[in-house]
Write a protein that holds these residues in place. Structure first.
Motif, short mmCIF file in Angstrom:
data_model
loop_
_atom_site.label_atom_id
_atom_site.label_comp_id
_atom_site.label_asym_id
_atom_site.label_seq_id
_atom_site.Cartn_x
_atom_site.Cartn_y
_atom_site.Cartn_z
N LYS A 186 0.85 -1.20 0.00
CA LYS A 186 0.00 0.00 0.00
C LYS A 186 0.88 1.24 0.00
CE LYS A 186 -3.51 2.31 2.89
NZ LYS A 186 -4.32 2.17 4.13
N CYS A 187 0.49 2.25 -0.80
CA CYS A 187 1.19 3.53 -0.83
C CYS A 187 0.23 4.63 -0.40
CB CYS A 187 1.70 3.84 -2.23
SG CYS A 187 2.95 2.69 -2.85
N SER A 188 0.64 5.40 0.60
CA SER A 188 -0.22 6.44 1.16
C SER A 188 0.46 7.79 1.16
CB SER A 188 -0.63 6.09 2.60
OG SER A 188 -1.38 4.90 2.65
N VAL A 189 -0.36 8.83 1.04
CA VAL A 189 0.10 10.21 1.18
C VAL A 189 -0.52 10.78 2.45
CG1 VAL A 189 -0.01 12.54 0.18
CG2 VAL A 189 0.33 10.54 -1.31
N PHE A 190 0.29 11.45 3.25
CA PHE A 190 -0.19 12.14 4.45
C PHE A 190 0.51 13.49 4.45
CE2 PHE A 190 -0.46 13.45 8.80
CZ PHE A 190 -1.60 12.86 9.32
N ILE A 191 -0.25 14.55 4.19
CA ILE A 191 0.40 15.83 3.93
C ILE A 191 -0.50 17.00 4.30
CG2 ILE A 191 -0.38 16.12 1.54
CD1 ILE A 191 2.66 16.79 0.92
N LEU A 230 3.91 1.95 2.40
CA LEU A 230 4.88 3.00 2.10
C LEU A 230 4.23 4.37 2.23
CD1 LEU A 230 6.49 1.46 -1.11
CD2 LEU A 230 7.21 1.16 1.27
N TYR A 231 4.91 5.27 2.90
CA TYR A 231 4.49 6.66 3.05
C TYR A 231 5.22 7.46 1.98
CZ TYR A 231 4.52 11.29 5.49
OH TYR A 231 4.42 12.61 5.83
N ILE A 232 4.48 8.01 1.04
CA ILE A 232 5.07 8.74 -0.09
C ILE A 232 5.01 10.23 0.23
CG2 ILE A 232 5.05 9.04 -2.58
CD1 ILE A 232 5.39 6.10 -1.59
#
Length: 198
Positions: free
Chosen positions: A4-9, A115-117
């Protein structure tokens, strides 16, 4: 791909993640201090992450901080050039080169599941490759007018499904989305439109 690829921004209301020179001090104004932030907190999110994937420019910004903020998290830096790391970080930071699909495949083969992108260009590249599964954006109550955009030309539409939305007393509004599909990608030979379950 099971990883899993995630964005936290965080982003300004007009969609910028930093000023044109990369400055992010506007994120830390005294009036934004709040005893309780509603929604998914950064600390909660990081407990689910196996590695943080960022670009070279993001690394340079993080290295300007007083302390390295990812002591307990593996960091992967994407760069085709040489990256000079401080000696104390050489065992904690990996430097990889390649397109996003190859990077995720390499990390998945190592058993990494989430993964945190991070970083504008890296997020955009992973979105364009159809690799982002979830996006969490916290909108900060300011209009910067200009700066580094969170999103740019992706080459096609992305369909999103709202997971959750919450507002905090300091004006922060957080929205979490599942990425459902990438509609089209366009290159010199024409368009390739297909639904992706990601």
């Amino acid at each position: 791909m099971d990883t899993k690829c995630s964005v936290f921004i965080a982003a300004s209301v007009d969609g910028f993640i930093a000023r044109p020179d990369g400055n992010i001090e506007w994120l830390h104004r005294p009036e934004y201090e709040c005893p309780v932030l509603r929604g998914l907190t950064y600390d909660e999110f990081m407990t689910t992450v196996d590695a943080l994937v960022m670009g070279r420019k993001t690394l340079d910004k993080v290295l300007s901080f007083p302390e390295w903020p990812y002591e307990n998290t593996r960091v992967v830096v994407l760069s085709r050039g040489e990256v000079v790391l401080p000696p104390e970080l050489r065992d904690h930071v990996d430097v990889l080169a390649g397109d996003p699909l190859l990077i995720v495949a390499q990390l998945a083969a190592q058993g990494l599941k989430h993964l945190y992108i991070d970083g504008g260009q890296t997020i955009q590249a992973f979105l364009a490759a159809g690799l982002i599964n979830e996006i969490t954006i916290t909108r900060i109550p300011v209009l910067l007018g200009k700066g580094i955009p969170l999103f740019s030309q992706l080459g096609g539409e992305l369909n999103l499904s709202l997971i959750d939305s919450s507002a905090s007393d300091n004006g922060f509004v957080q929205s979490r989305y599942q990425v459902l599909a990438q509609a089209c990608s366009v290159d010199k030979t024409g368009s390739d439109c297909r639904a992706l379950e990601i």
